[in-house]
Design a protein around this motif. Structure first.
Motif, PDB file in Angstrom:
ATOM      1  N   PHE A 202       0.844  -1.201   0.000  1.00  0.00           N
ATOM      2  CA  PHE A 202       0.000   0.000   0.000  1.00  0.00           C
ATOM      3  C   PHE A 202       0.880   1.252   0.000  1.00  0.00           C
ATOM      4  O   PHE A 202       0.587   2.231  -0.697  1.00  0.00           O
ATOM      5  N   ASN A 203       1.946   1.204   0.767  1.00  0.00           N
ATOM      6  CA  ASN A 203       2.871   2.350   0.838  1.00  0.00           C
ATOM      7  C   ASN A 203       4.190   1.813   1.388  1.00  0.00           C
ATOM      8  O   ASN A 203       4.233   1.258   2.494  1.00  0.00           O
ATOM      9  N   ASP A 204       5.260   1.981   0.630  1.00  0.00           N
ATOM     10  CA  ASP A 204       6.516   1.343   1.025  1.00  0.00           C
ATOM     11  C   ASP A 204       7.041   1.839   2.368  1.00  0.00           C
ATOM     12  O   ASP A 204       7.673   1.088   3.106  1.00  0.00           O
ATOM     13  N   THR A 205       6.786   3.102   2.677  1.00  0.00           N
ATOM     14  CA  THR A 205       7.288   3.635   3.953  1.00  0.00           C
ATOM     15  C   THR A 205       6.613   2.956   5.151  1.00  0.00           C
ATOM     16  O   THR A 205       7.172   2.893   6.240  1.00  0.00           O
ATOM     17  N   TYR A 206       5.409   2.448   4.946  1.00  0.00           N
ATOM     18  CA  TYR A 206       4.722   1.755   6.053  1.00  0.00           C
ATOM     19  C   TYR A 206       5.537   0.559   6.548  1.00  0.00           C
ATOM     20  O   TYR A 206       5.433   0.166   7.705  1.00  0.00           O
ATOM     21  N   ASP A 207       6.328  -0.022   5.637  1.00  0.00           N
ATOM     22  CA  ASP A 207       7.110  -1.198   6.039  1.00  0.00           C
ATOM     23  C   ASP A 207       8.147  -0.799   7.098  1.00  0.00           C
ATOM     24  O   ASP A 207       8.599  -1.628   7.887  1.00  0.00           O
ATOM     25  N   TYR A 208       8.493   0.449   7.126  1.00  0.00           N
ATOM     26  CA  TYR A 208       9.388   0.974   8.161  1.00  0.00           C
ATOM     27  C   TYR A 208       8.574   1.439   9.374  1.00  0.00           C
ATOM     28  O   TYR A 208       8.855   1.084  10.519  1.00  0.00           O
ATOM     29  N   LEU A 209       7.518   2.184   9.108  1.00  0.00           N
ATOM     30  CA  LEU A 209       6.743   2.793  10.201  1.00  0.00           C
ATOM     31  C   LEU A 209       6.031   1.765  11.074  1.00  0.00           C
ATOM     32  O   LEU A 209       5.867   1.981  12.271  1.00  0.00           O
ATOM     33  N   PHE A 210       5.572   0.673  10.457  1.00  0.00           N
ATOM     34  CA  PHE A 210       4.695  -0.234  11.210  1.00  0.00           C
ATOM     35  C   PHE A 210       5.313  -1.586  11.520  1.00  0.00           C
ATOM     36  O   PHE A 210       4.627  -2.506  11.958  1.00  0.00           O
ATOM     37  N   ASN A 211       6.602  -1.714  11.261  1.00  0.00           N
ATOM     38  CA  ASN A 211       7.356  -2.843  11.765  1.00  0.00           C
ATOM     39  C   ASN A 211       7.578  -2.563  13.249  1.00  0.00           C
ATOM     40  O   ASN A 211       8.157  -1.540  13.611  1.00  0.00           O
ATOM     41  N   SER A 212       7.101  -3.441  14.099  1.00  0.00           N
ATOM     42  CA  SER A 212       7.201  -3.179  15.541  1.00  0.00           C
ATOM     43  C   SER A 212       8.613  -3.405  16.054  1.00  0.00           C
ATOM     44  O   SER A 212       9.210  -2.527  16.664  1.00  0.00           O
ATOM     45  N   TYR A 213       9.126  -4.635  15.802  1.00  0.00           N
ATOM     46  CA  TYR A 213      10.426  -4.970  16.401  1.00  0.00           C
ATOM     47  C   TYR A 213      11.150  -6.083  15.659  1.00  0.00           C
ATOM     48  O   TYR A 213      12.042  -6.719  16.231  1.00  0.00           O
ATOM     49  N   TYR A 214      10.805  -6.303  14.413  1.00  0.00           N
ATOM     50  CA  TYR A 214      11.413  -7.422  13.683  1.00  0.00           C
ATOM     51  C   TYR A 214      12.713  -6.961  13.048  1.00  0.00           C
ATOM     52  O   TYR A 214      12.753  -6.485  11.931  1.00  0.00           O
ATOM     53  N   GLU A 215      13.790  -7.095  13.809  1.00  0.00           N
ATOM     54  CA  GLU A 215      15.093  -6.578  13.396  1.00  0.00           C
ATOM     55  C   GLU A 215      15.630  -7.335  12.184  1.00  0.00           C
ATOM     56  O   GLU A 215      16.364  -6.755  11.377  1.00  0.00           O
TER      57      GLU A 215
END
Lengths: 422, 422, 422, 422
Positions: C71-84
């Motif tokens: 949906f939006n590539d930046t969301y993959d950064y913003l809404f990753n909680s803690y999966y390092e």
């Protein structure tokens, strides 16, 4: 009626030996070295010397020696470590801000308490003796614990000084080849661990209790520097998949890249020791690592840390011998002896992190009164270590001994031994 | 050709006297007292002794004494206070973590540098002398500044120790009645302040420059403890209307209720002094107050603080005499002498906070090179104080002398004198 | 070949119900309520709504739906909680600083992902279904976990607002008398706990494994507000002897005097609830207490907390029923039903702190790949809670379910049940 | 008797225009944008809208409108910024944790107060009018100050969002060549600066007072991005010799390498603007620099910053015209007009840091009562800026206007103009 019998004589002699060993540890220090506290975890050497003395004064002399007068009433505030039910203690992080009492006064304090203790023991009747004896045992064990802290705290305090002071000349030791890592296997079943009421133990080691253990294997020796360097070179400190979440946070925040005290120059690893900066010896056991690092190493290696019950069960028949503080190396050695059954370096050299959080044993009871604060109140957020180190006195070690530190601490001589499921 | 002439002899004697006075200040200390740093603002006494020595070594011996070898190369890192263009300094807040070099080594360092300085001065030719002389002046003035800090830092370090150590026995002083506060009036006009090129001054005191002053009046003496207690009893510390916003924040955060070192017992005010805890004497000048407190007091009283130009103009004809460090009281006295024209206690006793932020004078030029960092780079967020204190050496004081501290600092001997518009 | 069979239909329906319940929870909110994060522990409601959506997108749509576009590539950064291992996540403490994406955009994001999920499920072949199904299960369980956090985080965010917003009108509930505390006894022996491979469970609940339990008894119900008030009135928060050391530090630092959300007015206790500030009802279960408080209460009462093995063994035959989120009270009730064997309020109402640190079960294996970070990496410094709460959905609960929080956390609906040795 | 005369009509119209401009500024925002506070320095837009309203309510409606009832009593706590004598304010750093009141409620609050203000003005008698009028002036000036903060705070809040939201489309502007830097010379002498009692001014601009100025020259325009890039490329951020000590500490701690909002990609400099990330235009004035950077640039260039007296004296005859907020660019432009005598871009575009600490003028008097807290209590640790910026409304600007910020702040549109001694 006073009884200066054989039992008392032995106890008093033991007391004096232990008190003397504290003095021996600090004998290479300059007066200035006694004062500082490089981080809140460590305490100034003079604080250790005074606090252990306060312990005898407070828990034995004050209640049991009639007419006893404290050496200095303010000391009861300054040298109370953490006994909240005894009174508000002087704040821990500020121990290094106390120029006074001077080192000289603290040695006078020690002498005063030693004289009064001698006097009490020489004159006390059997009934009093029976009350004092267990407290004296705790007091002596307590002093031995602080002897280990003296060593590790002096090391830390020295390490941060750009002048890199030397505590003692390097002690030459025998070196043998590192034995291949082999797995010692144990069957499943109900096991009993913990300490009986015979002989001294801390309240946290009691009572004997049952646990179920699945089949497992334990490595015949702890992990070496050489093996740990492989982990480092394999990206151990760069890959989050090996790490507990809170460990990974610290790795990034503190920029950990190696054990405490290590630094790399021209491609070679060096570490700060009590004999100054030395090349890292690959065949010595790795030490000064946190639980997080021990745990990450084990995960990287494809294994795990043992539980403390597995460790204690596995080591049941090992003799209490090894590279202890009484040998004066204050550093792990590369000497491996295969005689001690299959297991090597079980005791001494380095404390071994276990995977067990520090919690009370089933049906355990803390001591009554203020001394109940000694161990029980720390049973949260800490991990158990076993086996003693090169800074532990051999007479202080037991199979059932439970040491405990927060999982991020690294200034103790802490290492690891691998375990695996079968 | 070397010239050990009269000029050199006088200078060398002055150097030795000043170096000797530093030693006198620390003579009552135990070795442990030299090591600690109770807060980042203060420095361990041994650090002061070493840093002032490093100053002579770095700015005179290294560049001007051929073949000179530093006492210890690491000292150039450890005892550089803040000269960033010289090299990265050891972090200020961690000065109290350095057990080594020992106090003994630092005295050896002082002796070494004193010998080399003597040797340089005794043998240098006229040309070198002319280059060295101004640097030596700065170095001596610098050492005198650190002598004041030695006194105030020792006081602070002692104050936080629950054993309340005593630096010296109370010195008995003459007490006279506090003279009524009277206003000394000054006309409006263009005034000239600042230091000429005659004789020593810091770069921050130069050049002489013009200012316009409106008509004003200055109190004939600074504020006393008794007057300050009235402010306190009038809700001085409870009413925001007297305070600058950042001052009020600190009052609440730090729960300030009185000057530093004061505490109330059974309705009486006591303060910690270098002679231990003493009853507050109402007739002495109030001291150990921040700029915020000085400013709040003045607003409460219906007056204001003077600007530094007003102060300097008003004090133009005062003699440099008063209760200085050389008298060894290290505490304000209640002795008022009316002879010194109308003004009393202009010099010595307590530094007087002015309302002037510490900024460069018009057309002022910092020294060239690294010594340009001495004063100029601190010209932000600090306030000017004037007049010297009971911890300043009399030979260090000048009419034009500008001291400066952040407005929240209280560990200096700082007080205030009132001013008003006419 | 696609198979939209019964199994898929059921799964899809379940997916939609769970996704719909998230929306139901936030339906009373104003847009502004979605944005804030009052403390780092809580997250903004819109973050929860987006993160759970990111979970389906990242672990199912991206790998399994051919041609899928985020949906939006930046969301993959913003809404990753803690999966390092998936990528560096946006910092947790700063989630409340993100005005964008707007709430509206996040609902569009949810719709987009829901459509794509539906499309994927409707068209996928059997093989893909078998791969997707376990991930979908985890994704739904994950969303249910965040539903509980939505409730507790909204409560916290509302509580700190001086306007004391009301989430919903008070829901009227049946009240019955609190049954006398009775002890249910259990024999010693080897027990088996943990989850089999049948049906869903998290990796941290597996595998079934043996433990030895000594004889013990468990209270028939958790502790009530009335009982907790007795502890408070007995000096519970003033006597260090009840407290773990780190708990006592917090009590003093944070000046804890009661559970979170409680305040006293005119001698009466009130607490902030999702229906605003309400009088504390003595017959309801105490909640919003930390592990430290639960542990201190138990010590004061002369008992202890149960281990998680004791708890699971004791509750083996309880039905999963109780005061759950689906009932919409979002608050413990004072309704006690005695039918459910001897034990009352095992599930729902409040999570019960156990004395067990959160560690892996013997031979447990985290999931492979990034989802292995879901649970395993938090197995340090946290304590296990059991039984679910009034903010847990009933379909989310299992006997073997292990919740875990740091011992100082209080914003969950956490309470306690007493245990004792026999 | 009420007098709705011409004077009142004009005032009311002005009030409505100013109130309307606040609404215009926030019109491009989403509701979520109103809530957040990315750092303590900035405030949520809805807080600004409410606080300016509270100002009229508190200082005019409550005391002067009989029977007036506050919109909501809690707002008197929530929207008091810092008036301690009025009552304890809600903590500044926590303004972004308040979801409620909603944006909608705040607009209702504005409407309510606007209606009551209209009603008061329409009906008040001459005497009341005379009391209200100066307060209304302050209230309107106050709202205009917050309009500038609305712009700069929205910009900051947007800048930290990885989605880089756009406030408005880029506004096209005329570009002209940057005129050569020329020096405008001024003679020495006594000058008068400050505001008379005619027309509105803040208390901090009064009274007119004399100063002595030495001969000096001022640059004909402020410094451009191109010139600032030269400083950067010359090691400006790497050489301590250009920096004040506290500035240098921040440079190192915060790793400053360029003005706020700048980042380098592929060798090109970009900056975040209210129209998103844009290439840095060399011919525009540099902005978003701290006092420390302005001061370091000037030192690097071999010049200095002007004092505020020099600036005000030099600009005495400039017309108040330039790139102001009413033009809606909200960004400096590269349009230089030479008509305005020799000086260019005196007003608008960027605030110009002066070398003057923010202190009271001689004989200045703060307003009586609570409004005395408006300016006077901040006269410590801040530096004066002059001339207004592209976020200042043109009707808000005056020659004598004194803006002030801490020397490390960068989120305002702050730049610099060079000065030198002659």
């Amino acid at each position: 009626m006073s009884v200066m019998n054989h039992q008392t004589t032995v106890l008093l002699q033991q007391y004096k030996q232990i008190r003397g060993f504290s003095k021996k540890i600090v004998s290479p220090l300059e007066i200035e070295d006694y004062v500082i506290q490089a981080i809140p975890d460590v305490s100034p050497p003079k604080w250790h010397l005074a606090h252990t003395t306060w312990f005898f004064e407070t828990f034995i002399l004050v209640p049991y020696l009639e007419g006893f007068k404290r050496f200095n009433d303010t000391y009861d505030y300054l040298f109370n470590s953490y006994y909240e039910t005894h009174g508000r203690p002087y704040p821990r992080h500020a121990r290094g801000l106390l120029a006074r009492p001077s080192v000289n006064e603290i040695f006078q304090y020690r002498d005063y308490v030693d004289e009064q203790m001698t006097s009490l023991l020489e004159r006390c009747d059997a009934e009093t003796y029976d009350q004092i004896q267990p407290l004296l045992e705790i007091g002596m064990q307590h002093e031995q614990q602080h002897q280990e802290l003296l060593v590790t705290d002096i090391k830390y305090n020295f390490s941060i000084n750009p002048l890199k002071p030397v505590y003692q000349h390097p002690v030459s030791t025998v070196k043998t080849a590192v034995p291949t890592l082999e797995w010692v296997r144990f069957d499943e079943g109900i096991v009993e661990t913990g300490h009986s009421d015979d002989g001294f133990s801390f309240d946290n080691e009691r009572p004997i209790h049952k646990s179920w253990l699945d089949r497992f294997a334990l490595a015949n020796r702890p992990v070496t520097n050489g093996e740990y360097i492989s982990f480092m070179e394999n990206g151990g400190y760069e890959k989050p998949e090996y790490w507990l979440s809170e460990g990974w946070s610290i790795v990034k925040e503190e920029q950990w890249k190696a054990p405490l005290y290590w630094e790399q120059k021209d491609g070679e690893w060096y570490s700060f020791t009590l004999s100054g900066v030395q090349k890292v010896v690959e065949d010595e056991l790795v030490t000064h690592i946190s639980f997080y690092e021990a745990d990450a190493f084990a995960r990287w290696a494809g294994y795990r840390l043992p539980t403390e019950m597995e460790w204690e069960h596995a080591m049941k028949n090992q003799r209490i011998e090894g590279n202890f503080a009484d040998q004066g190396h204050y550093h792990p050695t590369a000497e491996y002896s295969e005689e001690n059954n299959q297991m090597m370096k079980t005791f001494g050299d380095v404390w071994e992190w276990t995977s067990s959080p520090y919690v009370p044993y089933p049906k355990s009871k803390p001591l009554e009164g203020t001394l109940g604060e000694y161990n029980a109140k720390f049973m949260c957020n800490q991990m158990v270590l076993r086996g003693g180190s090169c800074a532990t006195h051999s007479t202080h070690m037991r199979l059932t001994y439970r040491n405990f530190f927060h999982p991020d601490k690294r200034w103790q001589f802490s290492g690891l031994r691998l375990a695996k499921d079968l």
